[in-house]
Design a protein around this motif. Structure first.
Motif, PDB file in Angstrom:
ATOM      1  N   GLY A 189       0.817  -1.221   0.000  1.00 61.06           N
ATOM      2  CA  GLY A 189       0.000   0.000   0.000  1.00 61.06           C
ATOM      3  C   GLY A 189       0.845   1.264   0.000  1.00 61.06           C
ATOM      4  N   ILE A 190       2.053   1.187  -0.588  1.00 64.61           N
ATOM      5  CA  ILE A 190       2.878   2.386  -0.686  1.00 64.61           C
ATOM      6  C   ILE A 190       3.174   2.663  -2.167  1.00 64.61           C
ATOM      7  CG2 ILE A 190       3.900   2.076   1.596  1.00 64.61           C
ATOM      8  CD1 ILE A 190       6.413   0.971   0.322  1.00 64.61           C
ATOM      9  N   LEU A 191       3.749   3.826  -2.455  1.00 70.07           N
ATOM     10  CA  LEU A 191       4.031   4.165  -3.850  1.00 70.07           C
ATOM     11  C   LEU A 191       5.340   3.518  -4.302  1.00 70.07           C
ATOM     12  CD1 LEU A 191       3.199   7.982  -4.106  1.00 70.07           C
ATOM     13  CD2 LEU A 191       1.801   6.037  -4.834  1.00 70.07           C
ATOM     14  N   HIS A 192       5.460   3.371  -5.620  1.00 66.44           N
ATOM     15  CA  HIS A 192       6.703   2.863  -6.208  1.00 66.44           C
ATOM     16  C   HIS A 192       7.332   3.996  -7.001  1.00 66.44           C
ATOM     17  CE1 HIS A 192       8.501   0.775  -9.938  1.00 66.44           C
ATOM     18  NE2 HIS A 192       9.445   0.948  -9.041  1.00 66.44           N
ATOM     19  N   LEU A 193       8.561   4.352  -6.646  1.00 68.17           N
ATOM     20  CA  LEU A 193       9.279   5.367  -7.418  1.00 68.17           C
ATOM     21  C   LEU A 193      10.331   4.682  -8.284  1.00 68.17           C
ATOM     22  CD1 LEU A 193       9.840   8.381  -8.022  1.00 68.17           C
ATOM     23  CD2 LEU A 193      11.494   8.338  -6.150  1.00 68.17           C
ATOM     24  N   ASP A 194      10.130   4.776  -9.604  1.00 66.79           N
ATOM     25  CA  ASP A 194      11.044   4.165 -10.576  1.00 66.79           C
ATOM     26  C   ASP A 194      12.051   5.247 -10.989  1.00 66.79           C
ATOM     27  OD1 ASP A 194      12.270   3.232 -12.864  1.00 66.79           O
ATOM     28  OD2 ASP A 194      10.417   2.773 -13.937  1.00 66.79           O
ATOM     29  N   THR A 195      13.235   5.221 -10.376  1.00 72.63           N
ATOM     30  CA  THR A 195      14.198   6.303 -10.641  1.00 72.63           C
ATOM     31  C   THR A 195      14.853   6.141 -12.015  1.00 72.63           C
ATOM     32  OG1 THR A 195      16.055   5.152  -9.595  1.00 72.63           O
ATOM     33  CG2 THR A 195      14.719   6.579  -8.185  1.00 72.63           C
ATOM     34  N   GLY A 196      14.876   4.887 -12.528  1.00 72.54           N
ATOM     35  CA  GLY A 196      15.418   4.674 -13.868  1.00 72.54           C
ATOM     36  C   GLY A 196      14.646   5.498 -14.893  1.00 72.54           C
ATOM     37  N   ALA A 197      13.330   5.606 -14.683  1.00 72.02           N
ATOM     38  CA  ALA A 197      12.493   6.374 -15.616  1.00 72.02           C
ATOM     39  C   ALA A 197      12.929   7.837 -15.643  1.00 72.02           C
ATOM     40  CB  ALA A 197      11.020   6.261 -15.211  1.00 72.02           C
ATOM     41  N   MET A 198      13.420   8.326 -14.521  1.00 72.55           N
ATOM     42  CA  MET A 198      13.855   9.732 -14.472  1.00 72.55           C
ATOM     43  C   MET A 198      15.138   9.927 -15.285  1.00 72.55           C
ATOM     44  SD  MET A 198      12.969  10.323 -10.448  1.00 72.55           S
ATOM     45  CE  MET A 198      13.476  12.031 -10.396  1.00 72.55           C
ATOM     46  N   HIS A 241       1.739   9.758  -9.855  1.00 69.78           N
ATOM     47  CA  HIS A 241       1.328   8.364  -9.699  1.00 69.78           C
ATOM     48  C   HIS A 241      -0.135   8.202 -10.064  1.00 69.78           C
ATOM     49  CE1 HIS A 241       5.203   8.086  -7.635  1.00 69.78           C
ATOM     50  NE2 HIS A 241       5.166   6.843  -8.055  1.00 69.78           N
ATOM     51  N   SER A 242      -0.383   7.348 -11.075  1.00 69.14           N
ATOM     52  CA  SER A 242      -1.755   7.100 -11.507  1.00 69.14           C
ATOM     53  C   SER A 242      -2.104   5.665 -11.132  1.00 69.14           C
ATOM     54  CB  SER A 242      -1.856   7.260 -13.026  1.00 69.14           C
ATOM     55  OG  SER A 242      -1.205   6.172 -13.662  1.00 69.14           O
ATOM     56  N   ALA A 243      -3.341   5.258 -11.443  1.00 60.83           N
ATOM     57  CA  ALA A 243      -3.769   3.898 -11.104  1.00 60.83           C
ATOM     58  C   ALA A 243      -2.901   2.868 -11.807  1.00 60.83           C
ATOM     59  CB  ALA A 243      -5.226   3.718 -11.492  1.00 60.83           C
ATOM     60  N   THR A 244      -2.374   3.211 -12.986  1.00 58.99           N
ATOM     61  CA  THR A 244      -1.566   2.242 -13.739  1.00 58.99           C
ATOM     62  C   THR A 244      -0.080   2.344 -13.388  1.00 58.99           C
ATOM     63  OG1 THR A 244      -1.482   3.843 -15.534  1.00 58.99           O
ATOM     64  CG2 THR A 244      -3.111   2.070 -15.732  1.00 58.99           C
ATOM     65  N   GLY A 245       0.250   3.198 -12.452  1.00 59.64           N
ATOM     66  CA  GLY A 245       1.649   3.306 -12.053  1.00 59.64           C
ATOM     67  C   GLY A 245       2.210   4.685 -12.330  1.00 59.64           C
ATOM     68  N   GLN A 246       3.533   4.742 -12.314  1.00 54.68           N
ATOM     69  CA  GLN A 246       4.199   6.044 -12.427  1.00 54.68           C
ATOM     70  C   GLN A 246       4.115   6.638 -13.829  1.00 54.68           C
ATOM     71  OE1 GLN A 246       8.101   6.316 -10.574  1.00 54.68           O
ATOM     72  NE2 GLN A 246       8.922   7.340 -12.363  1.00 54.68           N
ATOM     73  N   ARG A 247       3.828   7.918 -13.909  1.00 56.80           N
ATOM     74  CA  ARG A 247       3.968   8.678 -15.152  1.00 56.80           C
ATOM     75  C   ARG A 247       5.182   9.581 -14.948  1.00 56.80           C
ATOM     76  NH1 ARG A 247       1.006   5.898 -18.465  1.00 56.80           N
ATOM     77  NH2 ARG A 247       1.319   7.569 -19.977  1.00 56.80           N
ATOM     78  N   THR A 248       6.002   9.692 -15.961  1.00 56.48           N
ATOM     79  CA  THR A 248       7.209  10.504 -15.839  1.00 56.48           C
ATOM     80  C   THR A 248       7.067  11.710 -16.756  1.00 56.48           C
ATOM     81  OG1 THR A 248       8.380   8.455 -15.381  1.00 56.48           O
ATOM     82  CG2 THR A 248       9.730  10.385 -15.879  1.00 56.48           C
ATOM     83  N   ILE A 249       7.361  12.880 -16.195  1.00 52.04           N
ATOM     84  CA  ILE A 249       7.006  14.126 -16.865  1.00 52.04           C
ATOM     85  C   ILE A 249       8.224  15.040 -17.012  1.00 52.04           C
ATOM     86  CG2 ILE A 249       5.547  16.209 -16.594  1.00 52.04           C
ATOM     87  CD1 ILE A 249       3.781  14.033 -14.874  1.00 52.04           C
ATOM     88  N   VAL A 250       8.411  15.573 -18.225  1.00 51.17           N
ATOM     89  CA  VAL A 250       9.489  16.538 -18.457  1.00 51.17           C
ATOM     90  C   VAL A 250       8.866  17.834 -18.940  1.00 51.17           C
ATOM     91  CG1 VAL A 250      11.573  17.083 -19.763  1.00 51.17           C
ATOM     92  CG2 VAL A 250      11.112  14.722 -19.125  1.00 51.17           C
ATOM     93  N   ASP A 251       9.099  18.900 -18.204  1.00 53.97           N
ATOM     94  CA  ASP A 251       8.548  20.216 -18.552  1.00 53.97           C
ATOM     95  C   ASP A 251       7.066  20.120 -18.926  1.00 53.97           C
ATOM     96  OD1 ASP A 251      10.944  21.468 -18.058  1.00 53.97           O
ATOM     97  OD2 ASP A 251      11.638  21.311 -20.139  1.00 53.97           O
TER      98      ASP A 251
END
Ligand code: DC
Length: 223
Positions: free
Chosen positions: A27-36, A70-80
């Protein structure tokens, strides 16, 4: 106390999918740092920055804004403000992420964002330098790995499913090249810290791995 779990491991160890499943179960968030790092690589490619030019890549990284949602399907990664999630999984961007990840200035920018997020939100953070740099005090540290051949085999099977005809040998060669770059760089190279639990998934399936990690988390937290 905020529950932070640090997870590192090489290419194709299944980190992203395993990390997401474990985080969901806790029940916690997943941060995918590779995506960054992938987002930085993509943005640098699009801007025509020479990836081998450390100064240029670092300056570019300082100018852009990398964030996650963080959306229901997981992390969205955003640039500008642009959601780049669907553009960062190509082989070109994978290698670019590994290359920009060699640079201290880039790493400093990314680590600062990651630490800020993890300071206020319980999360499982996965990457290459999480145990040593991003969350050195995390109560649970995991190093997820598997043999290079098995990691390449899994990656190749995923590609076959998508209709990709790249030969297995090429997948293995690319994976070894990225491993070498990630493990031999000067700044925070990928390696297990002494306090990390090593989870070798060569002979484990997805469910077994998730259960095994949940057991480690449970045992560590109740120690
Ligand atoms: O986990 P991944 O394959 O999506 O990561 C892509 C690249 O980004 C990886 O080859 C090295 C770099 N990376 C990094 O240097 N540090 C991290 N914490 C995560 C990824």
């Amino acid at each position: 106390m905020i529950l932070n779990i640090a997870m590192d491991g090489p290419v194709g160890a299944g980190k992203s999918s395993i990390a997401k499943a474990v985080a969901d179960r806790l029940g916690i968030l997943h941060l995918d740092t590779g995506a960054m790092y992938r987002a930085v690589g993509l943005s640098a490619i699009r801007a025509g920055v020479d990836l081998q030019d450390e100064n240029a890549v670092t300056e570019h990284t300082k100018k852009i804004d990398v964030s996650v949602a963080h959306s229901a399907t997981g992390q969205r990664t955003i640039v500008d403000g642009e959601d780049v999630t669907d553009f960062i999984r190509t082989p070109e961007v994978s290698m670019a992420a590994s290359t920009v990840g060699k640079y201290l200035g880039v790493r400093r920018e990314m680590v600062a964002i990651q630490q800020k997020l993890a300071a206020t939100t319980p999360m499982l953070v996965d990457g290459r330098d999480i145990c040593v740099r991003v969350l050195p005090n995390a109560p649970v540290k995991i190093f997820l790995t598997a043999s290079a051949e098995e990691r390449a085999r899994r990656r190749w099977l995923q590609m076959v499913e998508k209709g990709d005809t790249t030969p297995y040998e090429d997948v293995l060669r690319d994976l070894r090249a990225r491993d070498a770059q990630d493990m031999n760089r000067e700044v925070d190279p990928l390696r297990p810290t002494e306090d990390a639990k090593i989870v070798d998934t060569t002979n484990m399936n997805f469910e077994q791995t998730v259960e095994y990690i949940l057991k480690i988390v449970e045992e560590t937290i109740h120690e």
